[in-house]
Design a protein around this motif. Structure first.
Motif, mmCIF file in Angstrom:
data_model
loop_
_atom_site.group_PDB
_atom_site.id
_atom_site.type_symbol
_atom_site.label_atom_id
_atom_site.label_comp_id
_atom_site.label_asym_id
_atom_site.label_seq_id
_atom_site.Cartn_x
_atom_site.Cartn_y
_atom_site.Cartn_z
ATOM 1 N N ALA A 1 1.952 -2.128 6.086
ATOM 2 C CA ALA A 1 2.615 -0.613 5.505
ATOM 3 C C ALA A 1 2.917 -0.292 4.231
ATOM 4 C CB ALA A 1 4.400 -2.293 5.703
ATOM 5 N N ILE A 2 2.462 -0.882 3.643
ATOM 6 C CA ILE A 2 2.396 -0.067 1.686
ATOM 7 C C ILE A 2 1.556 0.703 1.673
ATOM 8 C CG2 ILE A 2 2.463 -0.401 -0.823
ATOM 9 C CD1 ILE A 2 3.508 -3.622 -0.300
ATOM 10 N N SER A 3 0.295 0.142 2.644
ATOM 11 C CA SER A 3 -0.873 1.005 2.303
ATOM 12 C C SER A 3 -1.212 2.351 3.559
ATOM 13 C CB SER A 3 -2.446 0.215 3.195
ATOM 14 O OG SER A 3 -3.437 0.833 2.855
ATOM 15 N N GLU A 4 -0.317 2.035 4.529
ATOM 16 C CA GLU A 4 0.144 2.538 5.723
ATOM 17 C C GLU A 4 1.149 4.221 4.560
ATOM 18 O OE1 GLU A 4 1.487 1.188 9.110
ATOM 19 O OE2 GLU A 4 -0.204 1.268 9.686
ATOM 20 N N LEU A 5 2.248 3.711 3.555
ATOM 21 C CA LEU A 5 2.894 4.628 3.023
ATOM 22 C C LEU A 5 1.960 5.223 1.973
ATOM 23 C CD1 LEU A 5 5.691 5.563 2.509
ATOM 24 C CD2 LEU A 5 6.276 3.607 1.413
ATOM 25 N N ILE B 1 -2.649 -5.722 -2.667
ATOM 26 C CA ILE B 1 -1.827 -4.597 -2.919
ATOM 27 C C ILE B 1 -2.369 -4.097 -4.645
ATOM 28 C CG2 ILE B 1 0.294 -4.323 -3.936
ATOM 29 C CD1 ILE B 1 1.988 -5.944 -1.487
ATOM 30 N N VAL B 2 -3.061 -5.310 -5.228
ATOM 31 C CA VAL B 2 -3.244 -4.425 -6.734
ATOM 32 C C VAL B 2 -4.705 -3.451 -6.097
ATOM 33 C CG1 VAL B 2 -4.145 -5.287 -8.689
ATOM 34 C CG2 VAL B 2 -2.833 -6.900 -7.519
ATOM 35 N N ASN B 3 -5.049 -3.704 -4.391
ATOM 36 C CA ASN B 3 -6.543 -3.076 -4.378
ATOM 37 C C ASN B 3 -6.464 -1.407 -3.507
ATOM 38 O OD1 ASN B 3 -8.415 -4.769 -5.562
ATOM 39 N ND2 ASN B 3 -8.370 -5.485 -3.651
ATOM 40 N N ILE B 4 -4.449 -1.853 -3.413
ATOM 41 C CA ILE B 4 -4.643 -0.567 -3.127
ATOM 42 C C ILE B 4 -4.414 0.069 -3.980
ATOM 43 C CG2 ILE B 4 -2.353 1.364 -1.225
ATOM 44 C CD1 ILE B 4 -1.612 -2.014 0.013
ATOM 45 N N PHE B 5 -3.646 0.198 -5.225
ATOM 46 C CA PHE B 5 -3.032 1.024 -6.150
ATOM 47 C C PHE B 5 -4.331 1.080 -6.788
ATOM 48 C CE2 PHE B 5 0.723 -0.791 -4.748
ATOM 49 C CZ PHE B 5 1.609 0.785 -5.267
ATOM 50 N N ASN B 6 -5.285 -0.058 -6.740
ATOM 51 C CA ASN B 6 -6.275 0.368 -7.652
ATOM 52 C C ASN B 6 -7.408 2.100 -7.492
ATOM 53 O OD1 ASN B 6 -7.100 -0.274 -10.255
ATOM 54 N ND2 ASN B 6 -7.250 -2.417 -9.399
ATOM 55 N N GLY B 7 -7.299 1.647 -5.305
ATOM 56 C CA GLY B 7 -7.944 2.753 -4.746
ATOM 57 C C GLY B 7 -7.626 3.557 -5.026
ATOM 58 N N ILE B 8 -6.730 3.440 -5.285
ATOM 59 C CA ILE B 8 -6.002 5.494 -5.562
ATOM 60 C C ILE B 8 -6.049 6.027 -6.944
ATOM 61 C CG2 ILE B 8 -4.124 7.341 -5.434
ATOM 62 C CD1 ILE B 8 -2.484 5.112 -3.367
#
Length: 256
Positions: free
Chosen positions: A83-87, A123-130
């Motif tokens: 859900a966090i990734s999609e948002l 979740i860490v990877n999501i923010f790191n990716g951006i």
């Protein structure tokens, strides 16, 4: 016990902020973001983090140097990596479609980040990716109740959401429409803690016996609810700064 209490809100939607609103905090954020570092804005619920997040994109010292975007994780019911990734990805697509996005230093304000209970690697990877996608131009400011316990430098410097100083308090008081008779008294007993100020202004404006309630906060359910939130957030630890009425509340718990 207090889950179903509904509180009447008197807090107006502030659109105009003092030029130097929460200057001590904002200056620290500017220093970190200028070095492309992330920030943890630390404060309990009701300490004023969301209002500060609302102010930041409107402050000239920010606007002149940075672009800002806001993402509120309270908008999703389930705080799962999916859900966090999609948002985040939907927001990123929206931001990238704007002309000149990420062409200069950019702050992404992540409100309600404290509601994520499990900081797993996904979740860490999501923010790191951006971050990697816009390297050297992007910094996150995460809203948290306590500093993130991690040796990973990614989460950045922990900056405390400080109580309102006298100048900011004067502005906040004016917006709330408080009774001038109780202005100094409320500042003294609240310690400048924003949600407590709001509750006490509501009490004073309702012609209740404010001194009686200050002496025994349990007499007012709305104030008691806010104090219980503080107690829950601190989890038995010492408060971040002195809030006299909270100390009175805790003393009552001990003696009763």
């Amino acid at each position: 016990m207090f889950k179903n209490i509904k509180m009447k809100s008197s807090l107006p939607y502030f659109l105009d902020f003092p030029k130097d609103f929460q200057k001590q905090i904002v200056d620290q954020i500017i220093t970190c973001v200028s070095k492309s570092e992330n920030v943890q804005l630390v404060g309990l619920k009701g300490s004023g983090k969301s209002l500060l997040f609302r102010a930041i994109p409107n402050l000239s010292c920010i606007v002149s140097k940075f672009d800002t975007y806001n993402i509120d994780l309270s908008l999703i019911s389930e705080k799962t990596p999916k859900a966090i990734s999609e948002l985040l990805l939907n927001k990123l697509t929206e931001w990238e479609s704007k002309e000149n996005s990420f062409k200069r230093k950019t702050i992404i304000l992540v409100d309600s980040f404290e509601n994520i209970e499990d900081l797993n690697p996904l979740i860490v990877n999501i923010f790191n990716g951006i971050s990697n996608r816009h390297r050297d131009f992007l910094s996150f400011v995460f809203s948290v109740e306590r500093p993130i316990e991690s040796n990973d430098r990614y989460w950045g410097k922990a900056i405390l959401c400080l109580p309102l100083n006298k100048t900011d308090y004067d502005w906040f008081w004016k917006g709330l429409g408080g009774n001038i008779k109780f202005k100094k008294r409320i500042l003294d007993v609240s310690g400048g803690y924003m949600a407590i100020i709001k509750r006490l202004v509501e009490i004073a404006n309702s012609n209740m016996n404010i001194e009686e309630i200050i002496a025994n906060p349990r007499l007012n359910p709305h104030l008691l609810y806010q104090l219980e939130l503080m107690k829950e957030g601190l989890k038995g630890k010492e408060n971040y700064f002195d809030v006299p009425i909270y100390n009175t509340f805790i003393s009552g718990i001990v003696t009763n």
